[in-house]
Design an enzyme around this catalytic site. Sequence first.
Site, PDB file in Angstrom:
ATOM      1  N   HIS A  96      84.855   8.494  32.187  1.00 43.50           N
ATOM      2  CA  HIS A  96      84.512  10.001  32.671  1.00 43.50           C
ATOM      3  C   HIS A  96      85.553  10.680  33.469  1.00 43.50           C
ATOM      4  O   HIS A  96      86.099  11.729  33.383  1.00 43.50           O
ATOM      5  CB  HIS A  96      83.076  10.130  33.584  1.00 43.50           C
ATOM      6  N   ASP A 124      72.030  14.422  36.289  1.00 42.31           N
ATOM      7  CA  ASP A 124      72.670  15.621  37.283  1.00 42.31           C
ATOM      8  C   ASP A 124      73.207  16.768  36.634  1.00 42.31           C
ATOM      9  O   ASP A 124      74.305  16.963  36.221  1.00 42.31           O
ATOM     10  CB  ASP A 124      74.064  14.813  38.053  1.00 42.31           C
ATOM     11  N   GLU A 161      73.517   9.666  34.176  1.00 40.70           N
ATOM     12  CA  GLU A 161      73.918   8.737  35.359  1.00 40.70           C
ATOM     13  C   GLU A 161      72.594   7.681  35.513  1.00 40.70           C
ATOM     14  O   GLU A 161      71.496   7.778  34.940  1.00 40.70           O
ATOM     15  CB  GLU A 161      73.885   9.320  36.658  1.00 40.70           C
ATOM     16  N   GLU A 192      82.538  16.637  28.263  1.00 40.25           N
ATOM     17  CA  GLU A 192      83.485  15.744  27.556  1.00 40.25           C
ATOM     18  C   GLU A 192      83.052  15.615  26.037  1.00 40.25           C
ATOM     19  O   GLU A 192      84.155  15.298  25.515  1.00 40.25           O
ATOM     20  CB  GLU A 192      83.115  13.998  28.211  1.00 40.25           C
ATOM     21  N   TYR A 214      84.643  24.605  43.338  1.00 37.72           N
ATOM     22  CA  TYR A 214      84.769  23.124  43.867  1.00 37.72           C
ATOM     23  C   TYR A 214      85.936  23.037  44.759  1.00 37.72           C
ATOM     24  O   TYR A 214      86.105  21.751  45.326  1.00 37.72           O
ATOM     25  CB  TYR A 214      84.741  22.292  42.669  1.00 37.72           C
ATOM     26  N   LYS A 270      75.790  21.925  41.475  1.00 39.61           N
ATOM     27  CA  LYS A 270      74.956  20.813  41.387  1.00 39.61           C
ATOM     28  C   LYS A 270      73.435  21.050  41.997  1.00 39.61           C
ATOM     29  O   LYS A 270      72.793  19.833  42.385  1.00 39.61           O
ATOM     30  CB  LYS A 270      75.585  19.628  42.096  1.00 39.61           C
ATOM     31  N   ARG A 290      78.888  23.947  34.930  1.00 45.18           N
ATOM     32  CA  ARG A 290      80.324  23.757  34.733  1.00 45.18           C
ATOM     33  C   ARG A 290      81.421  25.141  35.297  1.00 45.18           C
ATOM     34  O   ARG A 290      82.266  24.815  35.784  1.00 45.18           O
ATOM     35  CB  ARG A 290      80.888  23.354  33.338  1.00 45.18           C
ATOM     36  N   TYR A 341      81.444   9.497  41.528  1.00 44.18           N
ATOM     37  CA  TYR A 341      82.163   9.798  40.451  1.00 44.18           C
ATOM     38  C   TYR A 341      83.073   8.643  40.003  1.00 44.18           C
ATOM     39  O   TYR A 341      84.113   8.642  40.199  1.00 44.18           O
ATOM     40  CB  TYR A 341      83.215  10.798  40.943  1.00 44.18           C
ATOM     41  N   THR A 376      68.430  17.909  39.865  1.00 39.63           N
ATOM     42  CA  THR A 376      68.880  16.714  39.459  1.00 39.63           C
ATOM     43  C   THR A 376      67.320  15.808  38.931  1.00 39.63           C
ATOM     44  O   THR A 376      66.486  15.690  39.618  1.00 39.63           O
ATOM     45  CB  THR A 376      69.392  15.856  40.465  1.00 39.63           C
ATOM     46  N   ASP A 422      76.038  11.515  45.118  1.00 42.76           N
ATOM     47  CA  ASP A 422      76.250  11.397  43.860  1.00 42.76           C
ATOM     48  C   ASP A 422      77.815  10.885  43.838  1.00 42.76           C
ATOM     49  O   ASP A 422      78.563  11.283  44.606  1.00 42.76           O
ATOM     50  CB  ASP A 422      76.387  12.914  43.098  1.00 42.76           C
ATOM     51  N   THR A 430      78.846   9.904  36.368  1.00 45.79           N
ATOM     52  CA  THR A 430      78.433  10.200  34.810  1.00 45.79           C
ATOM     53  C   THR A 430      79.016   8.765  34.059  1.00 45.79           C
ATOM     54  O   THR A 430      80.360   8.314  34.414  1.00 45.79           O
ATOM     55  CB  THR A 430      79.346  11.361  34.197  1.00 45.79           C
ATOM     56  N   GLU A 442      74.593  15.422  33.019  1.00 45.43           N
ATOM     57  CA  GLU A 442      75.428  14.222  33.421  1.00 45.43           C
ATOM     58  C   GLU A 442      74.413  12.932  33.372  1.00 45.43           C
ATOM     59  O   GLU A 442      73.578  12.867  33.896  1.00 45.43           O
ATOM     60  CB  GLU A 442      76.115  14.329  34.556  1.00 45.43           C
ATOM     61  N   GLN A 473      81.024  25.452  38.773  1.00 40.67           N
ATOM     62  CA  GLN A 473      81.717  24.514  39.618  1.00 40.67           C
ATOM     63  C   GLN A 473      83.225  24.786  39.652  1.00 40.67           C
ATOM     64  O   GLN A 473      83.850  24.498  40.408  1.00 40.67           O
ATOM     65  CB  GLN A 473      81.500  23.014  38.861  1.00 40.67           C
TER      66      GLN A 473
END
Lengths: 419, 419
Positions: free
Chosen positions: A132, A230, A200, A360, A241, A250, A234, A127, A254, A125, A346, A198, A237
């Site tokens: 985003h 995805d 994507e 977001e 993370y 994650k 949150r 970024y 997916t 994945d 994203t 997310e 995470q």
Amino acid sequence: MPLMKSWVESANSADCPFPLNNLPYGVFSIAEAEPHCGVAIGDRILDVTAAEAEGLVALTDMPLFDVPFWNELMEEGPAVWAALRDRLIALLSDGAAERDKVEPLLVPMAEAELHMPFAVSEYTDFYAGKNHAVNVGTMFRGAENALPPNWLHIPIGYNGRASSVVVSGTEVRRPWGQLKGPNDEKPRFAPCARFDIELEMGAIVGTPSDGPITVQEADDHIFGYVLLNDWSARDIQAWEYQPLGPFQAKATATTISPWIVTKAALEPFRTDTPAREVELLDHIKDCGPMLYNIELEVTLAPEGQAETTIARTNYKQMYYSAAQQLAHHTTSGCPMNAGDLLGSGTISGPTKPERGSLLELSWGGKEPVELKSGGTRTFIEDNDTLTLKGAARGAGYTIGFGDCVGKVLPALDDPYARG
Amino acid sequence: MPLMKSWVESANSADCPFPLNNLPYGVFSIAEAEPHCGVAIGDRILDVTAAEAEGLVALTDMPLFDVPFWNELMEEGPAVWAALRDRLIALLSDGAAERDKVEPLLVPMAEAELHMPFAVSEYTDFYAGKNHAVNVGTMFRGAENALPPNWLHIPIGYNGRASSVVVSGTEVRRPWGQLKGPNDEKPRFAPCARFDIELEMGAIVGTPSDGPITVQEADDHIFGYVLLNDWSARDIQAWEYQPLGPFQAKATATTISPWIVTKAALEPFRTDTPAREVELLDHIKDCGPMLYNIELEVTLAPEGQAETTIARTNYKQMYYSAAQQLAHHTTSGCPMNAGDLLGSGTISGPTKPERGSLLELSWGGKEPVELKSGGTRTFIEDNDTLTLKGAARGAGYTIGFGDCVGKVLPALDDPYARG
């Protein structure tokens, strides 16, 4: 390129997602039958496994479609990919000589169950959408430090969990995880309270490689594209993370859309990546238009209620193309295999209604999103259904992906109880 | 438990790594023959594929060893794992009735080429050795912020790249990557200058799962262990790893030792994880001794010169057991499969000669390590051979893993040149 006419009449309307121009690849079953490889055409699916068995499609000495996934075709490389597309167009075009033999191999899409179209080898994945990254970075690190120092130089990516990739329609269970809010004294193990999507695109690697490849080679190696959600926990995470990236946040699921849209079908929609703010190093520079103009949309439907479109954006908002991502992925010599799946990251546009995640859209939960059916959302609630939609719009035709749908089930009361 | 005597005489010495107590599983070939499944016994390998074909090993209705990997046995679960071990012990014990039938199926290990013993489904790497985490954290963030806030609460892990896992003996090419030193104005694409090892143990998942599992269940699901060298490009890592973790820095190769040492062979060496500094949440607490007392060593040999032992430590230095790591891995519902490989994270003891990476041994390149053959090392130089060794020492016998060896070849002049 105009609409290509098919003798399958339903494929010839301007808003049908599966005209002859598209011919996306999936895996389907009817009732209790074994899953077969199929190609979407109008409101039908051509049973390619059966077409091969009957000699209507014969590309190689060994059968490619006696398995319920498209990886064997991927392994054959671009010349065979093109030969299959040519053959399918010949069989399905208006006035095709072999229509009588093909027609019995069409099944109604409405009666089919769709399965994973390919075996995911590994899942990565990225970024690589700038809006985003700026939005998330601003929320977490402040506007001045929004973009990490490396962001404009490499498509940042991390390895995801291939075993968690599921096909559209699979229900997703809200996960448990270790959580600790900034003001909590200690962490606790509890259901995720900030479950998110997310939006994507997923690029599927078709041609294996075993060393660094150029951006042009990477583009040649990509077999096709899917929509990709995805799912992201949150709160899990936020706690896990640092320093080594997202892990359990994650790994629940997916979801991908059921049809692999080939690069050939998307060819008329190629577009350039945006102007570079900082010049890229040569090995990672785009060498042609390697993004695509694909309209994207996210809807949310509470149980039993109408859906609300919560975001609209476009794949061309990406800063890095999938070819650039794949080229970067191989710089270390990392071996790539047919069936490797690369999530774009994203996709958010520059304005608020174009944001590809609830994180977001609700600005970290502070600005609830209003639903047409009444009520609001900051993050996903139990039994909400989230759907990604995608379409590339040509002159008189549409290239669709099939919706990418997931309903979120409530967390289990006790995740360790054995049923 | 004392030494178990075998009629294979070479298996009965106290320092033989492969006594009857061990019986580790590998894949081998002799000359041009196809790879077969084999079990190490003394200086021989028992051809298990042939033993099954001749009916000497018959555990299930379908053959398990007609493929060159051990995943099919893994899928059968612990009862079949135990049955195979019992059968092998019966066939190879001193005085075994079937010796005459078994003896022709032994091949000299010295003549065999060893291959990957299993197909890696997915690869996860952890960061669960406390001395390593404190050392690295102190170098990068200062002593006061050495351990991230989550470190004492969860075994931090990230997904690695399964396609990059190779068997001992495979040469490793120094990678190129995007590099930017703290004082460089811009990044550049160049060969890695800080290529390193990480001394780890790898745990292999045998039993699939599809939801959260307890630590006890996780321990039951583990099939066996290997030595694991997680080759690391420190300069690539420094530039790329924020905010989503290591990616290309860890994708060149991960080398494992050739023999899977089963949990049964390691049973007498079980030991507790260290005292908890902070109480763990229930779902991640160890419920018995789930670490192992395994002596570990790293050697470095410049081309054509004698090797120097650069580190000695022990697997019992880990803060989290593999069972705890696997249990954490499943909290989100992440599906696990037979052949999933979990790297322990770098194993370092509390003192300088016990550190499991050159990054720590040379303290970020500032304190060169002296070699017996003359010269020093901060990081790996071209044509150096790095070897991990492991042994659990019982009363009169040794459980060995087979060395985990990799020679580092120079970077290519032009990584995009096609031969």
